[in-house]
Design a protein around this motif. Structure first.
Motif, PDB file in Angstrom:
ATOM      1  N   MET A  11       0.842  -1.201   0.000  1.00 19.30           N
ATOM      2  CA  MET A  11       0.000   0.000   0.000  1.00 19.30           C
ATOM      3  C   MET A  11       0.879   1.254   0.000  1.00 19.30           C
ATOM      4  O   MET A  11       1.997   1.250   0.528  1.00 19.30           O
ATOM      5  CB  MET A  11      -0.935   0.019   1.217  1.00 19.30           C
ATOM      6  CG  MET A  11      -1.921  -1.137   1.255  1.00 19.30           C
ATOM      7  SD  MET A  11      -3.253  -0.946   2.486  1.00 19.30           S
ATOM      8  CE  MET A  11      -2.324  -1.093   4.026  1.00 19.30           C
ATOM      9  N   TRP A 105      -6.469   1.883 -12.592  1.00 19.56           N
ATOM     10  CA  TRP A 105      -6.450   3.104 -11.776  1.00 19.56           C
ATOM     11  C   TRP A 105      -7.789   3.837 -11.850  1.00 19.56           C
ATOM     12  O   TRP A 105      -8.567   3.630 -12.782  1.00 19.56           O
ATOM     13  CB  TRP A 105      -5.331   4.015 -12.269  1.00 19.56           C
ATOM     14  CG  TRP A 105      -4.820   4.979 -11.248  1.00 19.56           C
ATOM     15  CD1 TRP A 105      -5.039   6.330 -11.205  1.00 19.56           C
ATOM     16  CD2 TRP A 105      -3.999   4.669 -10.122  1.00 19.56           C
ATOM     17  NE1 TRP A 105      -4.394   6.879 -10.116  1.00 19.56           N
ATOM     18  CE2 TRP A 105      -3.757   5.878  -9.431  1.00 19.56           C
ATOM     19  CE3 TRP A 105      -3.465   3.488  -9.621  1.00 19.56           C
ATOM     20  CZ2 TRP A 105      -2.987   5.946  -8.264  1.00 19.56           C
ATOM     21  CZ3 TRP A 105      -2.693   3.544  -8.469  1.00 19.56           C
ATOM     22  CH2 TRP A 105      -2.477   4.760  -7.802  1.00 19.56           C
ATOM     23  N   SER A 168     -11.937   5.116  -7.925  1.00 21.47           N
ATOM     24  CA  SER A 168     -10.889   4.202  -7.474  1.00 21.47           C
ATOM     25  C   SER A 168     -11.465   2.963  -6.813  1.00 21.47           C
ATOM     26  O   SER A 168     -10.829   1.898  -6.821  1.00 21.47           O
ATOM     27  CB  SER A 168      -9.889   4.902  -6.547  1.00 21.47           C
ATOM     28  OG  SER A 168     -10.519   5.528  -5.452  1.00 21.47           O
ATOM     29  N   GLY A 190      -5.785   1.665  -7.468  1.00 22.00           N
ATOM     30  CA  GLY A 190      -5.961   2.817  -6.586  1.00 22.00           C
ATOM     31  C   GLY A 190      -6.528   3.985  -7.364  1.00 22.00           C
ATOM     32  O   GLY A 190      -7.254   3.803  -8.348  1.00 22.00           O
ATOM     33  N   GLY A 238      -4.006   7.167  -3.466  1.00 24.94           N
ATOM     34  CA  GLY A 238      -3.847   5.940  -2.684  1.00 24.94           C
ATOM     35  C   GLY A 238      -3.603   4.795  -3.648  1.00 24.94           C
ATOM     36  O   GLY A 238      -4.224   4.739  -4.719  1.00 24.94           O
ATOM     37  N   ALA A 239      -2.690   3.891  -3.287  1.00 22.39           N
ATOM     38  CA  ALA A 239      -2.361   2.764  -4.161  1.00 22.39           C
ATOM     39  C   ALA A 239      -2.310   1.471  -3.361  1.00 22.39           C
ATOM     40  O   ALA A 239      -1.853   1.457  -2.214  1.00 22.39           O
ATOM     41  CB  ALA A 239      -1.016   2.996  -4.845  1.00 22.39           C
ATOM     42  N   ALA A 349      -9.771   4.660  -2.775  1.00 22.55           N
ATOM     43  CA  ALA A 349      -8.485   4.027  -2.480  1.00 22.55           C
ATOM     44  C   ALA A 349      -7.950   4.438  -1.117  1.00 22.55           C
ATOM     45  O   ALA A 349      -7.546   3.583  -0.318  1.00 22.55           O
ATOM     46  CB  ALA A 349      -7.476   4.374  -3.569  1.00 22.55           C
TER      47      ALA A 349
END
Length: 417
Positions: A11, A105, A168, A190, A238-239, A349
């Motif tokens: 993350m 994405w 997301s 994300g 956010g990923a 995300a």
């Protein structure tokens, strides 16, 4: 066909209350507000003069000058968060099959600042179409995953989901399904957004969506409070690295959580307003639970969409009571938008990450800035007001809704071997 299990192995976060995963979590747990006066432009003539900006972000720490000129801020944010998530996952990029690694994405708007500045520049000229050659590739919403895949050589599915503020969350569900069905082993997913611009703020102000609490910006985002007057615009990214369970297990990966399921629905009601009875929200949470093979009483916490708007907050809580019945009062309900503001396409995300971290730390972040009870909200609901609450969490849900009636819901659970 037996569906494959999907887990979270990495993350990354770039938010108004923390520029990395650890700082983000510490601010969430402490109930820190990210709202402050806007620094990007002169707000003198704007109704709303504050937002949740990214702070202390130096582009030269991550990109060379040539790259900065070619990347809108929303794409910069995406790449920074994605890099952190990939590093966090400890995925060995030298041995992984990159044809089976995708990037899916979410972005609700994309390169708004680039679009705004190029059009203003043209309008100020003599009518000659002098546009930056990077105008289009900087602006388009799909360029963020494109740049992530180019940097790392990922050759699996690569695209952007656009469903306003649900973008997301939609991307995470697509990533989940891609791995479940065996099309990919790993997906970087994300969302990112960078809409704190004159056009963004002016547009949302014109539709009376934003709070105008200019005298106290740090308390302006106040979900569920009777005096709420609109959302606070945020920015960031956010990923998450989603991975097929056996693939993650084989390489000894750290696993944050299992992605139990996801649900989608539509309000089919209004361009911007939620259905007052929350019928679309009821449907999306039921869809999510069914998809995850869970019962309502399995859910311990819900990170709501909770934008701090008069209509939206009430409709969502009505829907939660309808879906969860008596169990609703046993659920820790919160809105981390009270701290981060509303990150639009990145909201799903960053809030999914907040939910996973809450489960990993046995601590539910608070809904801050609550002062006045709303008579339209059931007082028996635990809205996790003003202070984080310790709790063992096994199943957490994250809700995200968007203009156009788009609803997305994702649920995570602790991994059971």
């Amino acid at each position: 066909m037996e569906l494959k299990r999907v887990v979270v192995t990495g993350m990354g976060a770039l938010t108004p209350i923390g520029n990395n995963l650890n700082d983000y979590w510490e601010s969430l747990a402490a109930g820190k507000s990210g709202s402050a006066p806007i620094t990007y432009y002169n707000t003198e003539k704007f109704k709303t003069k504050f937002a949740c900006e990214i702070k202390n972000f130096n582009t030269e720490d991550f990109f060379d000058r040539k790259e900065v000129r070619r990347l809108d801020k929303f794409a910069q944010y995406a790449m920074v968060a994605a890099d952190e998530a990939i590093l966090d996952s400890k995925l060995n990029l030298d041995v992984v099959d990159k044809y089976r690694v995708g990037v899916i994405w979410g972005a609700g708007i994309g390169g708004l600042e680039t679009f705004q500045n190029e059009v203003i520049s043209y309008a100020k000229g003599d009518g000659t179409p002098r546009f930056n050659p990077f105008f289009i590739p900087k602006m388009i919403a799909d360029i963020a995953p494109g740049n992530i895949s180019i940097k790392h050589g990922f050759m699996g599915p690569n695209y952007t989901t656009v469903s306003a503020c649900a973008s997301s969350a939609n991307a995470m569900i697509d990533a989940l399904n891609s791995i479940r069905l065996g099309h990919t082993d790993v997906v970087v997913t994300g969302g990112s957004e960078a809409a704190v611009t004159e056009a963004g703020m002016g547009g949302f102000n014109s539709m009376h969506a934003l709070s105008t609490r200019n005298e106290s910006p740090e308390t302006a985002s106040r979900p569920f409070d009777a005096t709420r007057d609109g959302f606070v615009l945020g920015e960031g990214a956010g990923a998450l690295v989603l991975e097929e369970y056996e693939h993650a297990k084989a390489r000894g990966a750290k696993i944050y959580a299992e992605v139990a399921g996801g649900g989608l629905s539509s309000d089919a009601y209004h361009m911007t307003a939620p259905h007052p009875d929350g019928i679309g929200v009821i449907a999306v949470m039921k869809n999510c639970l069914q998809n995850a093979g869970l019962q309502p009483e399995d859910v311990d916490a819900i990170n709501t969409h909770g934008t701090s708007t008069p209509l939206g907050d009430v409709a969502e809580l009505k829907a939660i009571k309808e879906v969860f019945g008596n169990h609703a009062k046993n659920i820790n309900i919160n809105s981390t938008k009270s701290m981060t503001g509303h990150l639009l396409g990145a909201a799903g995300a960053v809030e999914a990450i907040a939910s996973i971290l809450a489960m990993n730390n046995s601590l539910v972040p608070p809904t801050i800035n609550h002062e006045v009870a709303d008579e339209n909200i059931d007082p028996e609901l635990n809205l996790t007001l003003n202070k984080a609450q310790k709790r063992n969490l096994n199943v957490v849900m994250s809700n995200t809704f968007g203009f156009g009636g788009h609803n997305a819901c994702v649920v995570f659970k602790k991994l059971v071997e």
